[in-house]
Scaffold this motif. Structure first.
Motif, mmCIF file in Angstrom:
data_model
loop_
_atom_site.group_PDB
_atom_site.id
_atom_site.type_symbol
_atom_site.label_atom_id
_atom_site.label_comp_id
_atom_site.label_asym_id
_atom_site.label_seq_id
_atom_site.Cartn_x
_atom_site.Cartn_y
_atom_site.Cartn_z
ATOM 1 N N MET B 32 7.016 149.093 -17.465
ATOM 2 C CA MET B 32 5.781 148.358 -17.193
ATOM 3 C C MET B 32 4.619 149.331 -17.107
ATOM 4 S SD MET B 32 7.041 145.336 -14.592
ATOM 5 C CE MET B 32 5.586 144.327 -14.910
ATOM 6 N N TYR B 33 3.433 148.821 -17.436
ATOM 7 C CA TYR B 33 2.257 149.672 -17.577
ATOM 8 C C TYR B 33 1.033 148.983 -16.986
ATOM 9 C CZ TYR B 33 5.365 150.899 -21.495
ATOM 10 O OH TYR B 33 6.454 151.205 -22.267
ATOM 11 N N TRP B 34 0.100 149.772 -16.512
ATOM 12 C CA TRP B 34 -1.232 149.281 -16.181
ATOM 13 C C TRP B 34 -2.258 150.041 -17.009
ATOM 14 C CZ3 TRP B 34 -2.885 145.097 -13.969
ATOM 15 C CH2 TRP B 34 -2.090 144.431 -13.014
ATOM 16 N N TYR B 35 -3.122 149.282 -17.699
ATOM 17 C CA TYR B 35 -4.209 149.838 -18.496
ATOM 18 C C TYR B 35 -5.535 149.324 -17.955
ATOM 19 C CZ TYR B 35 -0.811 150.854 -22.264
ATOM 20 O OH TYR B 35 0.244 151.314 -23.019
ATOM 21 N N LEU B 43 -7.971 151.087 -24.661
ATOM 22 C CA LEU B 43 -7.036 150.887 -23.567
ATOM 23 C C LEU B 43 -6.599 152.258 -23.047
ATOM 24 C CD1 LEU B 43 -4.959 148.180 -25.385
ATOM 25 C CD2 LEU B 43 -6.236 147.774 -23.293
ATOM 26 N N ARG B 44 -6.832 152.488 -21.777
ATOM 27 C CA ARG B 44 -6.429 153.760 -21.175
ATOM 28 C C ARG B 44 -5.370 153.510 -20.119
ATOM 29 N NH1 ARG B 44 -11.711 156.633 -19.169
ATOM 30 N NH2 ARG B 44 -12.274 154.480 -18.628
ATOM 31 N N VAL B 60 -5.531 158.045 -16.623
ATOM 32 C CA VAL B 60 -6.646 157.912 -15.680
ATOM 33 C C VAL B 60 -6.156 157.369 -14.343
ATOM 34 C CG1 VAL B 60 -8.526 157.751 -17.346
ATOM 35 C CG2 VAL B 60 -7.224 155.696 -16.782
ATOM 36 N N PRO B 61 -5.348 158.116 -13.583
ATOM 37 C CA PRO B 61 -4.726 157.577 -12.376
ATOM 38 C C PRO B 61 -5.569 157.644 -11.103
ATOM 39 C CG PRO B 61 -3.972 159.805 -12.756
ATOM 40 C CD PRO B 61 -4.891 159.458 -13.905
ATOM 41 N N ASP B 62 -6.643 158.436 -11.107
ATOM 42 C CA ASP B 62 -7.387 158.674 -9.870
ATOM 43 C C ASP B 62 -8.014 157.392 -9.330
ATOM 44 O OD1 ASP B 62 -8.601 161.958 -10.902
ATOM 45 O OD2 ASP B 62 -6.665 161.296 -10.113
ATOM 46 N N PHE B 90 -5.280 145.384 -17.714
ATOM 47 C CA PHE B 90 -4.163 144.742 -18.385
ATOM 48 C C PHE B 90 -2.850 145.351 -17.925
ATOM 49 C CE2 PHE B 90 -6.054 141.910 -21.361
ATOM 50 C CZ PHE B 90 -7.283 142.443 -21.670
ATOM 51 N N CYS B 91 -1.907 144.488 -17.705
ATOM 52 C CA CYS B 91 -0.537 144.899 -17.457
ATOM 53 C C CYS B 91 0.261 144.655 -18.730
ATOM 54 C CB CYS B 91 0.041 144.082 -16.304
ATOM 55 S SG CYS B 91 1.772 144.412 -15.951
#
Lengths: 112, 116
Positions: B32-35, B43-44, B60-62, B90-91
């Motif tokens: 699973m991903y978060w963008y 989309l990052r 870009v986790p910060d 977006f997930c």
């Protein structure tokens, strides 16, 4: 990491004409190149993909081409229709890996 | 199957507020991903997970944290929202078969977040 550049950012075409979107990638190890279509208000959806062992793939009115030497790949839409209006994203990654690097997107508008 | 669903669809926050975005998938996908999607930037990837109980940083986790306590759910948290986090989130999920990963990602409908 992988860097994917996509051009143009916007594209307006007359219904029935062709549309071409081009992408370049930086990592020569990438071997999987999908294209996603995002309709207004929705999430992106895979429409076609190509692997590095083939140079071209077609599915009805859409086709993708890949030039591994130049590290670029393209999406071709023929006989465009109003329902082709959307944002298109190219991406690059590795087969059997779970991550993709996306381009910035191209907004395609098909004029009636 | 509902596929990938996201809650909420829209949210407005004030700077400094916190919130959690919920992603759920009913396809038994491992990954699973978060963008985040911003104009001109595509989309990052913020964070991703390769299985229940595991998470990793993306591009870009910060300013974000995530948790994957159950296989079907992936939560994205903003502890102290900033205007720079105004975006569409977006997930996505993807699956694994017999030790191999498949690249197709299935996306949810998105959450539009505005931070004032």
């Amino acid at each position: 990491g992988e860097n994917v550049e996509q051009h143009p950012s916007t594209l307006s075409v007359q219904e029935g004409d062709s549309a071409v979107i081009k992408c370049t990638y930086s990592d020569s190890a990438s071997n999987y190149f999908p294209w996603y279509k995002q309709e207004l208000g929705k999430g992106p959806q895979l429409i076609i993909d190509i692997r590095s062992n083939v140079g071209e793939k077609k599915d009805q009115r859409i086709a993708v081409t890949l030039n591994k030497t130049a590290k670029h790949f393209s999406l071709h839409i023929t006989e465009t229709q109003p329902e082709d209006s959307a944002v298109y994203f190219c991406a690059a990654g590795l087969i059997n890996d779970y991550k993709l690097s996306f381009g910035a997107g191209t907004t395609v508008t098909v004029r009636a | 199957n509902a596929g990938v669903t996201q809650t909420p669809k829209f949210r407005v926050l004030k700077t400094g507020q916190s919130m959690t975005l919920l992603c759920a998938q009913d396809m038994n996908h491992e990954y699973m991903y978060w963008y985040r999607q911003d104009p001109g930037m595509g989309l990052r990837l913020i964070h991703y997970s390769v299985g229940e109980g595991t998470t990793a940083k993306g591009e870009v986790p910060d300013g974000y944290n995530v948790s994957r306590l159950k296989k079907q759910n992936f939560l994205l948290g903003l502890e102290s929202a900033a205007p720079s986090q105004t975006s569409v989130y977006f997930c996505a999920s993807s699956y694994q078969v017999a030790g191999a990963s498949y690249n197709e990602q299935f996306f949810g409908p998105g959450t539009r977040l505005t931070v004032l």
